[in-house]
Design an enzyme around this catalytic site. Sequence first.
Site, PDB file in Angstrom:
ATOM      1  N   LYS A 104      -6.122  -5.397  11.229  1.00 57.03           N
ATOM      2  CA  LYS A 104      -5.438  -4.587   9.990  1.00 57.03           C
ATOM      3  C   LYS A 104      -5.692  -3.052   9.913  1.00 57.03           C
ATOM      4  CE  LYS A 104      -4.531  -4.904   5.607  1.00 57.03           C
ATOM      5  NZ  LYS A 104      -3.143  -4.921   5.287  1.00 57.03           N
TER       6      LYS A 104
ATOM      7  N   GLY B  32       0.928  -1.260   0.064  1.00 62.17           N
ATOM      8  CA  GLY B  32       0.123  -0.033   0.010  1.00 62.17           C
ATOM      9  C   GLY B  32       0.844   1.284  -0.185  1.00 62.17           C
ATOM     10  N   ASN B  33       2.004   1.408   0.651  1.00 59.39           N
ATOM     11  CA  ASN B  33       2.908   2.549   0.705  1.00 59.39           C
ATOM     12  C   ASN B  33       3.586   2.679  -0.478  1.00 59.39           C
ATOM     13  OD1 ASN B  33       2.462   2.915   3.371  1.00 59.39           O
ATOM     14  ND2 ASN B  33       4.066   1.789   4.205  1.00 59.39           N
TER      15      ASN B  33
ATOM     16  N   LYS C  20       4.098 -10.204   5.737  1.00 67.32           N
ATOM     17  CA  LYS C  20       5.083 -10.466   4.546  1.00 67.32           C
ATOM     18  C   LYS C  20       5.974 -11.803   4.564  1.00 67.32           C
ATOM     19  CE  LYS C  20       5.317  -5.597   3.175  1.00 67.32           C
ATOM     20  NZ  LYS C  20       4.213  -5.270   3.952  1.00 67.32           N
TER      21      LYS C  20
ATOM     22  N   LYS D  12      -3.253  -8.295   1.819  1.00 59.33           N
ATOM     23  CA  LYS D  12      -2.786  -8.661   0.612  1.00 59.33           C
ATOM     24  C   LYS D  12      -1.583  -9.540   0.500  1.00 59.33           C
ATOM     25  CE  LYS D  12       0.714  -5.870   0.181  1.00 59.33           C
ATOM     26  NZ  LYS D  12       2.370  -6.409  -0.392  1.00 59.33           N
TER      27      LYS D  12
END
Length: 309
Positions: free
Chosen positions: A122, A9-10, A264, A206
Site C-alpha cells: 500500500k 486520495g488523489n 478499485k 479504502k
Amino acid sequence: MRIVVALGGNALLRRGEPMTAEAQRGNIKIACEQIARIASGNELVIAHGNGPQVGLLALQGAAYTDVSAYPLDVLGAETEGMIGYMIEQELGNLLPVEVPLATLLTQVEVDLDDPAFQHPSKPIGPVYTADEAERLAKEKSWNIAPDGDKFRRVVASPRPKRIFEILPIKWLMEKGTIVICAGGGGIPTAYDENNKLYGVEAVIDKDLCSALLAEQLQADLLIIATDVDAAYVDWNGPNHKAIASAHPDVLDDMHFAAGSMGPKIEAACNYSRNTGKEAVIGALADIEEILQGAAGTRVSIGVEGINFR
C-alpha cells in the site's frame, strides 16, 4: 437512493502538489462541489483515501525523536478526523443549513494472518526520486516500490473483515445525516489472545473497505471516484480503450495495476457479486452522469461480457 461515494486520495491531494493544508482544502472544496450536486433526494455516505496524509504524518512524527513515532493505526485515526472535518465544513457550506453532517472514526477488523503483512504493497506519503527512495529505505528501514515514474513508501494492506461502527452509521443515516466514515479504509484493528481489540500497524485499502461498507449498509450504488473517467484496458498503450460496462467474471481475467486501478476493480466486483447491485468507477467531475448511467465504468452481474466506449 442510498449511495456510498469513495473518494480517492488523489481527489484530496493531487500527485506532485505541496502537501499543505491549503492545497488539501482546495481539493476537498472542489470534491464537495461535485458531491453536493447529488445530495438532494439521496442518502449519502462518504469514504475517502488517506495515503498521502498518513504518510505525511508518519514523516512528521519521525522528525521528532524524543519519543517513539506514533503507529499507523493512530495516524489513520488522525487523518479520519482531519479529512472528515474539512469535508464536513466544505460540504456544509454548500448544502442547506438543516442538513446534518457527521464524521465517525471507524475501526475495521483485519486478520493478523493476512499475507499482506508479509508483502507490503500500500503506497503512502509523497513520491520520491529513485535516489531519495533508496536513501530513505536505508535510513528508515522502509519498504519502497515504484509508483509511475517515481517511488513511494509501501506498508501492509490487509483485507477488511468487519466494520465495528456499522450500527452508529446506520443510526445517523436514519436521521438524515450525511456520514463521513471508513476514511483511509478505516482504522486497522485486531483481537489479541485475551480477546481485546488493539490497533495494527497497517493501512487498509479504502476501496475494498468502501465496498464492504456499501454492502453492509445495503446501499443502492457504490461510486468509486478517481482521477480518470473510467477503467481502461491497455492504459496508455496502443489499444487504450475505456470500459463502459462489464461483468465481474470478465474483469477477473484482465490485468489492472495493483497500486491504482486494481483495488478499485476488485472492490467493484466484490460489491456487485455480493449484492447484485452496481458499482461505478469514474471521475468525480462526472458524478451526476455516473448517477444517470451515462459515465464511468459500470460493474454489474447484470451485464453480459464487456462493453467499451
